[in-house]
Design an enzyme around this catalytic site. Structure first.
Site, PDB file in Angstrom:
ATOM      1  N   ALA A 189       4.977   6.711   1.657  1.00 54.67           N
ATOM      2  CA  ALA A 189       4.289   7.430   2.736  1.00 54.67           C
ATOM      3  C   ALA A 189       5.281   7.845   3.829  1.00 54.67           C
ATOM      4  O   ALA A 189       5.210   8.965   4.339  1.00 54.67           O
ATOM      5  CB  ALA A 189       3.167   6.573   3.319  1.00 54.67           C
ATOM      6  N   LEU A 206       0.819  -1.219   0.000  1.00 48.87           N
ATOM      7  CA  LEU A 206       0.000   0.000   0.000  1.00 48.87           C
ATOM      8  C   LEU A 206       0.853   1.270   0.000  1.00 48.87           C
ATOM      9  O   LEU A 206       0.353   2.354   0.288  1.00 48.87           O
ATOM     10  CB  LEU A 206      -0.937   0.019   1.216  1.00 48.87           C
ATOM     11  N   ASP A 212       2.873   6.873  -6.307  1.00 47.88           N
ATOM     12  CA  ASP A 212       2.653   6.603  -4.883  1.00 47.88           C
ATOM     13  C   ASP A 212       3.054   7.808  -4.025  1.00 47.88           C
ATOM     14  O   ASP A 212       2.411   8.119  -3.021  1.00 47.88           O
ATOM     15  CB  ASP A 212       3.408   5.326  -4.446  1.00 47.88           C
ATOM     16  N   SER A 234       6.729   2.803   1.710  1.00 47.62           N
ATOM     17  CA  SER A 234       8.000   3.515   1.500  1.00 47.62           C
ATOM     18  C   SER A 234       7.739   4.966   1.113  1.00 47.62           C
ATOM     19  O   SER A 234       8.375   5.886   1.635  1.00 47.62           O
ATOM     20  CB  SER A 234       8.821   2.869   0.379  1.00 47.62           C
TER      21      SER A 234
END
Ligand code: MEV
Length: 319
Positions: free
Chosen positions: A111, A106, A152, A109
């Site tokens: 975040a 999810l 991401d 890394s």
């Protein structure tokens, strides 16, 4: 002491093609990673991360260039990049805490990187636009892992649901607050770098076929953007199925993913596909709100684990 937190992500459309200058659609997920920072009066950076059994891991400020274990490299390289760019230097106490396990894919890394950068701006009293946080965080992720489109990182910075083009060439919010999704975890950890490299090799071997797939994915992403904005979930689901057909053709799906996708479609979902690099991690399902519960049960029966999460979530923030 300052604290920042950033959300995780789920790829909804366009994985792999987004590495090659194509768009994707990513949703932020309200499973957050938090980072606490405090200045120290010496030249030590002391890291604590109870979730990964890290206790008082100590690094000297002047040694930030050394190669450290991967699980702490995102935080240390973020600090190094920030100090270099803003000509700063200070000892720090750092603590990180994740609301989700890194094994789900999810985006832990990205975040943790984005939370660290945001907390550094706050700690040193420097105003930063979201774009600056994105740029420094994306550089950090590339420095650590060498590849990645940055979708991401964008989800962690901006939150919401984003239409995103490689490297942040375009980052546009899709204005929607609620989307009827189910997330199923296969139980298998995906190996993103290996899968990205495998697709890269195929592109060299069969450029026409693979570029053809990427162009079809691009068209699907563009259509999906409009249909999500229209809340036309039946059409969005259909586009998910078409995207999954193309990911299968790329060779990145897996037995476990296909089992969960079949279980969801057999129990009435509008659409289902893998989310991320493939080979494992999570799949996403779109359905009517009424069938969400039946679909969850079917996924569990097929061996999947349901991940309950609020989608979309707020981007990085200090608390
Ligand atoms: C992985 O979650 C998604 C990929 O497109 C890689 C990336 O965009 O960085 C395969």
């Amino acid at each position: 002491m300052v604290k920042a937190s950033a959300p995780g992500k789920l790829m909804l459309f366009g994985e792999h093609a987004v590495i090659y200058n194509k768009p994707c659609i990513v949703a932020s997920v309200d499973h957050r990673i938090s980072v606490w920072l405090k200045k120290r009066n010496d030249n030590q950076i002391i890291l604590n991360a109870p979730g990964i059994n890290l206790k008082n891991y100590t690094v000297l400020v002047d040694d930030l260039n050394k190669p450290y274990p991967r699980k702490i490299r995102f935080v240390l390289v973020a600090i190094k990049n920030f100090f270099e760019k803003y000509k700063m230097k200070s000892g720090l106490d750092v603590e990180t805490k994740a609301e989700f396990s890194s094994r789900f894919g999810l985006g832990s890394s990205s975040a943790v990187t984005v939370s660290t950068i945001k907390a550094l701006f706050e700690l040193f009293g420097i105003e930063a636009e979201q774009r600056e946080i994105f740029n420094l965080s994306y550089k950090t992720v590339l420095d650590v892992q060498g590849l990645g489109s940055g979708f991401d990182v964008a989800a962690a910075v901006y939150g919401g649901i984003l239409f995103f083009v490689t490297g942040g060439k375009v980052i546009k919010p899709i204005e929607i607050t609620d989307i009827p999704l189910v997330v199923g975890y296969t139980g298998v950890k995906a190996d993103t770098p290996t899968l990205v490299k495998m697709v890269g090799r195929k592109l060299l071997e069969e450029p026409d076929r693979i570029n053809g797939i990427f162009n079809k994915i691009k068209n699907i992403v563009n259509l999906a953007k409009t249909e999500i904005e229209n809340k036309n979930w039946k059409k969005v689901g259909h586009l998910m199925n078409l995207n999954q057909d193309l990911l299968r053709e790329l060779g990145v799906s897996s037995k476990e993913l296909e089992n969960l996708i079949k279980a969801a479609l057999d129990s009435g979902a509008y659409g289902a596909k893998l989310s991320g690099a493939g080979g494992g991690d999570c799949m996403v399902v779109l359905s009517t709100r009424e069938s969400l519960n039946n679909i969850k049960k079917a996924i569990e029966k097929a061996g999947g684990i349901i991940i309950e999460a609020k989608i979309p979530a707020e981007g990085v923030r200090t608390e």
